[in-house]
Write a protein that holds these residues in place. Structure first.
Motif, short mmCIF file in Angstrom:
data_model
loop_
_atom_site.label_atom_id
_atom_site.label_comp_id
_atom_site.label_asym_id
_atom_site.label_seq_id
_atom_site.Cartn_x
_atom_site.Cartn_y
_atom_site.Cartn_z
N THR A 121 2.37 -22.55 5.39
CA THR A 121 2.13 -21.43 5.71
C THR A 121 2.84 -20.93 5.95
O THR A 121 2.39 -19.65 6.21
CB THR A 121 -0.06 -21.39 5.64
N GLU A 122 3.58 -21.10 7.40
CA GLU A 122 4.28 -19.99 8.21
C GLU A 122 5.19 -18.89 7.48
O GLU A 122 5.54 -18.12 7.20
CB GLU A 122 5.05 -21.36 8.39
N ASP A 131 0.29 -14.38 -2.52
CA ASP A 131 -0.31 -14.70 -1.46
C ASP A 131 -1.46 -15.93 -1.76
O ASP A 131 -1.57 -17.60 -1.15
CB ASP A 131 -0.77 -13.99 -0.46
N GLU A 132 -2.63 -15.59 -2.47
CA GLU A 132 -3.53 -16.68 -2.89
C GLU A 132 -2.82 -18.06 -3.83
O GLU A 132 -3.30 -19.10 -3.19
CB GLU A 132 -4.27 -15.96 -3.47
N LEU A 186 3.61 -17.58 4.78
CA LEU A 186 3.69 -17.13 3.53
C LEU A 186 3.29 -14.81 4.39
O LEU A 186 3.58 -14.02 3.20
CB LEU A 186 1.83 -16.60 4.10
N ALA A 238 -8.83 -16.33 3.43
CA ALA A 238 -9.04 -16.96 3.91
C ALA A 238 -9.74 -16.05 5.12
O ALA A 238 -10.77 -17.29 6.20
CB ALA A 238 -7.66 -17.56 4.82
N LEU A 246 -12.18 -18.52 -3.44
CA LEU A 246 -12.58 -16.87 -3.72
C LEU A 246 -10.40 -16.67 -3.80
O LEU A 246 -10.89 -15.53 -4.25
CB LEU A 246 -12.55 -16.42 -1.92
N TYR A 260 -0.58 -29.42 2.71
CA TYR A 260 -0.08 -28.98 3.29
C TYR A 260 1.32 -29.96 4.11
O TYR A 260 1.55 -29.98 5.17
CB TYR A 260 -0.91 -29.07 4.92
N ASN A 309 -4.24 -14.32 7.67
CA ASN A 309 -3.93 -15.32 6.11
C ASN A 309 -3.82 -16.47 5.94
O ASN A 309 -4.67 -17.02 7.41
CB ASN A 309 -2.97 -14.56 5.80
N ALA A 310 -3.64 -17.54 5.34
CA ALA A 310 -3.87 -18.65 6.16
C ALA A 310 -3.51 -19.32 6.30
O ALA A 310 -3.63 -20.51 7.50
CB ALA A 310 -3.83 -19.47 4.75
N HIS A 311 -2.12 -18.74 7.17
CA HIS A 311 -1.87 -19.16 8.55
C HIS A 311 -2.22 -18.83 9.62
O HIS A 311 -2.39 -19.32 10.66
CB HIS A 311 -0.13 -18.92 8.54
N LYS A 348 -2.21 -25.66 0.40
CA LYS A 348 -3.34 -26.61 0.71
C LYS A 348 -3.80 -27.56 -0.22
O LYS A 348 -4.21 -28.59 -0.44
CB LYS A 348 -4.38 -24.87 1.03
N THR A 374 -0.81 -20.09 -1.45
CA THR A 374 -1.74 -20.82 -0.09
C THR A 374 -2.96 -21.60 -1.29
O THR A 374 -2.35 -23.00 -0.73
CB THR A 374 -2.97 -20.24 -0.03
N ASP A 389 -2.36 -8.97 10.94
CA ASP A 389 -2.60 -9.60 9.83
C ASP A 389 -3.72 -11.59 9.75
O ASP A 389 -3.27 -11.88 10.78
CB ASP A 389 -1.44 -10.86 9.22
#
Lengths: 116, 140
Positions: free
Chosen positions: B15-16, B47-48, B18, A58, B110, B60, A23-25, B55, B51, A21
């Motif tokens: 983010t871990e 997810d977006e 997500l 991301a 985005l 964070y 993603n942001a991570h 963020k 995030t 994947d």
């Protein structure tokens, strides 16, 4: 799901195989690898998405971070083997205009040979 | 009787989580028998939103909490992502001219664009001392 990245070279084209994947991570690893490829003066990059299960914005951002340098050096970033959901993320925002997507690795390589 | 579903969970702003929330969203949607590709679109929108919260709202700071609430009733799925950090600006909901965006090799915003594309509505607000991002999608 983690991310696994594998870089190989064929006929002067750098193939970046992505597994898992984005993603942001996980994007930092992907971004770092892209920058490494570009810093080593490799500007023809084919991203093989055969095992890419998921991409968020991301990942698109990471590609946008290097595309200008790549284009300015006469190169390009193309993708191949995308799943329908990964393709849709690119397509829905019009990114397929900037990043051409091919159904197979062979077709991606051929496109570089024919058009650069 | 019309189907109703409710789920609420809390995660730390990292983010871990997500990937975990992505799976949770897909599992929730499987209870509604949502078509696979549509389920993936919705989970990406979540997810977006998540995030952006981690963020921009929390910078964070993984000591902070993010609440995710899923409500399904009247054929409508409403997902709210709550936080107590910096409120996210609604002016970022403006969809840019993508031709110009790509020409200039821009890369910000985005996530919000994908949320707008994949959901019926995206809204920011606050209630009970918490800020939220609300994602709505009609699912029949």
């Amino acid at each position: 799901m983690d991310i696994k990245l594998n870089v190989s070279k064929e006929k002067g084209i750098t193939i970046l195989e992505v597994q898992g994947d984005i993603n942001a991570h996980t994007v930092n690893e992907f971004e770092k690898k892209l920058h490494q490829i570009v810093e080593n003066n490799n500007y023809k990059i084919l991203i093989d998405c055969k095992n890419l299960d998921y991409i968020s914005s991301a990942g698109l951002g990471a590609l946008m971070g290097v595309i200008e340098t790549v284009k300015n050096n006469g190169g390009d970033i193309k993708l191949c083997n995308t799943s329908p959901s990964v393709y849709r993320v690119f397509d829905i925002l019009g990114f397929t205009e900037l990043f051409k997507i091919y159904p197979s690795l062979e077709e991606g390589l051929k496109a570089f040979e024919e058009n650069g | 009787m019309a189907k109703k579903l409710y789920l609420k969970t809390t995660i730390k702003a990292s983010t871990e989580y997500l990937s975990l929330i992505n799976k949770l969203t897909l599992d929730f949607l499987s209870l509604l028998k949502t078509e696979n590709e549509e389920a993936k679109n919705i989970s990406l929108a979540v997810d977006e939103a998540l995030t952006n919260t981690i963020k921009h709202a929390y910078k964070y700071d993984d000591k902070k909490d993010v609440e995710i609430e899923y409500v399904y009733e009247n054929d409508t799925l409403t997902i709210k992502i709550y936080h107590t950090g910096i409120p996210l600006s609604p002016d970022k909901l403006v969809f840019p001219d993508m031709k110009e965006y790509l020409k200039k090799y821009q890369k910000g915003g985005l996530g919000i664009m994908l949320m707008i594309k994949f959901m019926d509505s995206v809204e920011y607000g606050n209630e009970n001392g918490k800020h939220f991002c609300k994602l709505v999608k009609k699912i029949s």
